[in-house]
Each structure stands twice: as C-alpha cells, then as structure tokens.
Design a protein around this motif. Structure first.
Motif, PDB file in Angstrom:
ATOM      1  N   ARG A 261       0.852  -1.190   0.000  1.00 43.17           N
ATOM      2  CA  ARG A 261       0.000   0.000   0.000  1.00 43.17           C
ATOM      3  C   ARG A 261       0.887   1.238   0.000  1.00 43.17           C
ATOM      4  O   ARG A 261       1.915   1.279   0.690  1.00 43.17           O
ATOM      5  CB  ARG A 261      -0.900   0.028   1.239  1.00 43.17           C
ATOM      6  N   VAL A 262       0.481   2.246  -0.774  1.00 42.71           N
ATOM      7  CA  VAL A 262       1.226   3.505  -0.847  1.00 42.71           C
ATOM      8  C   VAL A 262       0.275   4.658  -0.567  1.00 42.71           C
ATOM      9  O   VAL A 262      -0.841   4.692  -1.111  1.00 42.71           O
ATOM     10  CB  VAL A 262       1.884   3.693  -2.231  1.00 42.71           C
ATOM     11  N   ASN A 263       0.697   5.572   0.289  1.00 40.77           N
ATOM     12  CA  ASN A 263      -0.092   6.767   0.585  1.00 40.77           C
ATOM     13  C   ASN A 263       0.791   8.006   0.475  1.00 40.77           C
ATOM     14  O   ASN A 263       1.989   7.945   0.755  1.00 40.77           O
ATOM     15  CB  ASN A 263      -0.676   6.703   2.003  1.00 40.77           C
ATOM     16  N   PRO A 264       0.213   9.137   0.062  1.00 38.45           N
ATOM     17  CA  PRO A 264       0.999  10.370   0.003  1.00 38.45           C
ATOM     18  C   PRO A 264       1.368  10.856   1.400  1.00 38.45           C
ATOM     19  O   PRO A 264       0.623  10.658   2.367  1.00 38.45           O
ATOM     20  CB  PRO A 264       0.055  11.357  -0.700  1.00 38.45           C
ATOM     21  N   SER A 265       2.527  11.503   1.490  1.00 35.57           N
ATOM     22  CA  SER A 265       2.987  12.052   2.766  1.00 35.57           C
ATOM     23  C   SER A 265       3.729  13.367   2.520  1.00 35.57           C
ATOM     24  O   SER A 265       4.936  13.466   2.753  1.00 35.57           O
ATOM     25  CB  SER A 265       3.886  11.053   3.488  1.00 35.57           C
ATOM     26  N   PRO A 266       3.021  14.386   2.051  1.00 38.37           N
ATOM     27  CA  PRO A 266       3.702  15.629   1.657  1.00 38.37           C
ATOM     28  C   PRO A 266       4.074  16.500   2.856  1.00 38.37           C
ATOM     29  O   PRO A 266       3.363  16.576   3.847  1.00 38.37           O
ATOM     30  CB  PRO A 266       2.645  16.332   0.796  1.00 38.37           C
ATOM     31  N   TRP A 267       5.217  17.151   2.743  1.00 41.34           N
ATOM     32  CA  TRP A 267       5.518  18.293   3.605  1.00 41.34           C
ATOM     33  C   TRP A 267       4.624  19.446   3.143  1.00 41.34           C
ATOM     34  O   TRP A 267       4.550  19.735   1.948  1.00 41.34           O
ATOM     35  CB  TRP A 267       6.951  18.734   3.406  1.00 41.34           C
ATOM     36  N   ARG A 268       4.004  20.123   4.088  1.00 40.52           N
ATOM     37  CA  ARG A 268       3.244  21.338   3.784  1.00 40.52           C
ATOM     38  C   ARG A 268       3.862  22.470   4.596  1.00 40.52           C
ATOM     39  O   ARG A 268       3.650  22.563   5.804  1.00 40.52           O
ATOM     40  CB  ARG A 268       1.755  21.146   4.102  1.00 40.52           C
ATOM     41  N   LEU A 269       4.650  23.297   3.931  1.00 38.21           N
ATOM     42  CA  LEU A 269       5.464  24.299   4.601  1.00 38.21           C
ATOM     43  C   LEU A 269       4.903  25.691   4.361  1.00 38.21           C
ATOM     44  O   LEU A 269       4.683  26.094   3.214  1.00 38.21           O
ATOM     45  CB  LEU A 269       6.906  24.232   4.102  1.00 38.21           C
ATOM     46  N   GLY A 270       4.675  26.401   5.444  1.00 41.81           N
ATOM     47  CA  GLY A 270       4.196  27.773   5.369  1.00 41.81           C
ATOM     48  C   GLY A 270       5.015  28.665   6.283  1.00 41.81           C
ATOM     49  O   GLY A 270       6.137  28.321   6.676  1.00 41.81           O
ATOM     50  N   PRO A 271       4.472  29.819   6.668  1.00 40.89           N
ATOM     51  CA  PRO A 271       5.224  30.759   7.517  1.00 40.89           C
ATOM     52  C   PRO A 271       5.699  30.147   8.825  1.00 40.89           C
ATOM     53  O   PRO A 271       6.758  30.541   9.339  1.00 40.89           O
ATOM     54  CB  PRO A 271       4.213  31.884   7.753  1.00 40.89           C
ATOM     55  N   ASP A 272       4.973  29.187   9.374  1.00 47.74           N
ATOM     56  CA  ASP A 272       5.371  28.586  10.648  1.00 47.74           C
ATOM     57  C   ASP A 272       6.577  27.655  10.499  1.00 47.74           C
ATOM     58  O   ASP A 272       7.174  27.260  11.509  1.00 47.74           O
ATOM     59  CB  ASP A 272       4.207  27.800  11.263  1.00 47.74           C
ATOM     60  N   GLN A 273       6.918  27.295   9.278  1.00 47.25           N
ATOM     61  CA  GLN A 273       8.069  26.420   9.036  1.00 47.25           C
ATOM     62  C   GLN A 273       9.141  27.151   8.228  1.00 47.25           C
ATOM     63  O   GLN A 273       9.852  26.567   7.418  1.00 47.25           O
ATOM     64  CB  GLN A 273       7.638  25.154   8.279  1.00 47.25           C
ATOM     65  N   ALA A 274       9.283  28.458   8.463  1.00 48.67           N
ATOM     66  CA  ALA A 274      10.177  29.269   7.631  1.00 48.67           C
ATOM     67  C   ALA A 274      11.624  28.799   7.698  1.00 48.67           C
ATOM     68  O   ALA A 274      12.332  28.817   6.686  1.00 48.67           O
ATOM     69  CB  ALA A 274      10.077  30.739   8.043  1.00 48.67           C
ATOM     70  N   ALA A 275      12.090  28.386   8.861  1.00 44.35           N
ATOM     71  CA  ALA A 275      13.484  27.955   8.975  1.00 44.35           C
ATOM     72  C   ALA A 275      13.733  26.707   8.139  1.00 44.35           C
ATOM     73  O   ALA A 275      14.750  26.597   7.436  1.00 44.35           O
ATOM     74  CB  ALA A 275      13.838  27.702  10.438  1.00 44.35           C
ATOM     75  N   LEU A 276      12.816  25.753   8.202  1.00 38.88           N
ATOM     76  CA  LEU A 276      12.951  24.543   7.390  1.00 38.88           C
ATOM     77  C   LEU A 276      12.829  24.880   5.915  1.00 38.88           C
ATOM     78  O   LEU A 276      13.600  24.381   5.081  1.00 38.88           O
ATOM     79  CB  LEU A 276      11.889  23.522   7.793  1.00 38.88           C
ATOM     80  N   THR A 277      11.870  25.725   5.563  1.00 43.93           N
ATOM     81  CA  THR A 277      11.690  26.097   4.160  1.00 43.93           C
ATOM     82  C   THR A 277      12.948  26.738   3.605  1.00 43.93           C
ATOM     83  O   THR A 277      13.373  26.437   2.477  1.00 43.93           O
ATOM     84  CB  THR A 277      10.503  27.059   4.008  1.00 43.93           C
ATOM     85  N   ALA A 278      13.577  27.617   4.382  1.00 47.93           N
ATOM     86  CA  ALA A 278      14.786  28.295   3.921  1.00 47.93           C
ATOM     87  C   ALA A 278      15.915  27.301   3.679  1.00 47.93           C
ATOM     88  O   ALA A 278      16.603  27.365   2.650  1.00 47.93           O
ATOM     89  CB  ALA A 278      15.208  29.353   4.937  1.00 47.93           C
TER      90      ALA A 278
END
Length: 335
Positions: A261-278
């Motif tokens: 079985r395969v399921n999606p597992s996306p990162w959803r990055l917004g302003p609260d995850q700015a350090a990770l996004t950068a």
C-alpha cells in the motif's frame, strides 16, 4: 541552538564540525546563508551520511548534521501517512509467538521514526537502530521513547553497519522493518536486496517519506519546473533511484508476494516552518545548480526572490513524498 544533550524530545547536536566545508561559528551556530549538511547536495554524487551505502573510506566525515534532522522532524511527523497504521497494527497483532515487537529502524539518524511510531503502537517494543554514523546512533538511543501507546516498555539497541547489505538472517525474529527518507538513496539492486531480506524474513516494512519528484510553490514562478527537473536529475546520479524509488520498491515487494500500500505524505510548509523552508530551498536550488551549472546566474536570482518571500511569510511549499507499507507473507506457516 542548545548544544547540551537532553532526553525527551530535544536532539543533542553533534559535537565538532559537521563537514570540512562550512565551519560553525564560535557559538556553534552556522552562517545564516549556509546550508546545513544533509539539506543540500552531497559532496559526492550518490552518497548520504546517515546511510553510507558504499565503501568510501574510513575517514569520510558524516554529512547529515543533527541540526538538519531536528529541523525537519516536525514536518516529517506531520507528513507521515497515518492511514497505513491500522493495517500495520492488525498485522502486528496477529503475529504468532511474539512476546513483544522487535523493530529494526534502518538509517535511523537521530531516531525520529522511533519517536513517531513507538508511541503509536501497543505492546512491549525492542528497537534495533541501524546507522553508519556513531554520533547519530548515540543521539537516537539517548532520545528514544521509553513507553508504547499502552504504557508498555520500549527498549533500544544500536548497530552500526550498512543497511544495503541486509539479509533475511539479519532480520530473523523481526516484527517490523522501518525506514524514513531511505528508498530514494538506494539503487535498484539495493532495493531488490532490501525486499529480499524483508520478504525472506516474513516481516512487514513501513518505509516513509520517499521523494516523489514533485514540488508546488505558491506563488508560482516560471523557474519552478526547471529547478525541479534539474533537482530530480541530481537525485538520480550514480544510479540512485531518487523519485523513481517508490515505484521500484512497490514492484520489488509485489514480485516477492508482499501486499503493498502507498499513501501520500507531503511536507506542507508555510510561515510557521520558515526555517525549514529556507534550508530546503537552499539545498534544493543548490542541487539543481550542481546538476546544471548553466542555471547558476538565473538560479541565484530565483533563490534570492524565494528567500525574500519566505522571510516575509508569503511563501508556501508542498514537497511531495510517498509512504509505503509492504506486508510480506509471514514465514513459519502463519497466515
């Protein structure tokens, strides 16, 4: 970042330099525009630090900094596919002759998979943590959870070694094999060897956060697709599967009789995850430019604009991953 080792959620940082190219400041921090090792392209194509899949010499330094693994851990935890847990729990509950669960965590890093999964499973658990980096193994053991969902005891041991050379014998008695962000740094042959080991031992495998090769940025930019294509090509260097890994793994496990079985597992990055996004942005664009140097000038402007939007809280990113649950046929005549 606090450099003191702590138990109960905070991951201690690795002492000393993380690599030879980007020294930390005196207080242990890194320059604001640097890429934490692990977030950007590996110095050698086809290599990752927490899972050193090929012999490259005993003096090669680790290339995944605990800072990067700690930074991404909340996003990883939020992304993993909860829908795969119920069929996994059913399978684990029906395993015969088990006094407790023996769980092998491959390429464990600082142990984030155990911190996520152990409290979601009932019953006594013994985690066997595998990694090539002794520092990360130490941190994983120190910060591992101590109780399961029902309060049962969780214990750990560490094993330093090469997960690409697993055999069914190495997994004898295993209840479950787990890994996070592992499949995409394997070759086709290594995935087939891995599937052989799991199915040969008759144990299920929960393999999370494999890159899917798709990224969505809002607001969009004309260069998004070009950077994505170059990054995906970088991921496939040296015969690694990168975004093709999840398909190859599904085929390998299915051909060996496992239910997949395969399921999606996306990162959803917004302003609260700015350090990770950068950090992700720097690494993502850096890998693309390493793959296609002719992009450098345009990519630098692109990155500056994206970083400005990130700092202003205006950038949203979806980084697509996939989680795979492979339920191998039990051995020993169990149904």
């Amino acid at each position: 970042m606090n450099r003191t080792a702590q138990i109960g959620g905070k991951i201690p940082a690795q002492p000393g330099p993380q690599d030879g190219s980007e020294p930390a400041d005196r207080d242990g921090s890194r320059p604001a525009d640097s890429v934490i090792p692990g977030a950007g392209p590996a110095p050698r194509p086809g290599e990752r630090a927490t899972v050193r899949l090929r012999d490259t010499g005993p003096e090669e330094p680790p290339r995944y900094a605990p800072e990067w693994l700690e930074l991404r851990e909340p996003a990883d935890a939020a992304a993993r596919a909860q829908e795969l847990l119920d069929p996994l729990r059913i399978r684990l509950a029906n395993q015969p002759g088990k006094a407790g669960l023996a769980i092998h965590d491959l390429g464990c890093g600082t142990g984030s998979m155990g911190r996520w999964l152990a409290p979601r499973l009932d019953g006594a658990q013994h985690w066997i943590l595998h990694d090539r980096d002794p520092y990360l193994l130490h941190f994983a053991a120190v910060a591992s959870p101590r109780s399961a969902a029902d309060g049962s005891r969780v214990s750990v041991e560490t094993r330093r070694g090469d997960v690409a050379r697993l055999t069914p014998d190495a997994l004898a008695g295993a209840s479950l094999v787990t890994a996070s962000a592992l499949l995409d740094v394997l070759t086709r042959e290594e995935i087939e060897t891995f599937a052989d080991a799991c199915t040969g031992a008759g144990c299920p495998a929960l393999l999370t956060l494999s890159v899917a090769g798709r990224v969505e940025l809002t607001p969009s930019d004309p260069m998004d697709e070009e950077i994505t294509e170059a990054f995906n090509a970088h991921q496939r260097r040296g015969g690694l599967l990168g975004p093709d890994a999840i398909t190859v793994a599904c085929e390998a496990f299915s051909e060996r009789g496992a239910t997949v079985r395969v399921n999606p597992s996306p990162w959803r990055l917004g302003p609260d995850q700015a350090a990770l996004t950068a950090q992700w942005l720097r690494g993502w664009v850096g890998a693309a430019v390493e793959e296609r140097p002719e992009l450098k000038a345009r990519a630098e402007r692109y990155l500056q604009e994206r970083m400005a939007a990130c700092e202003a809280g205006e950038l949203h990113v979806v980084v697509h991953h996939s989680d795979l649950l492979a339920l191998s046929r039990p051995t020993g005549g169990a149904s």
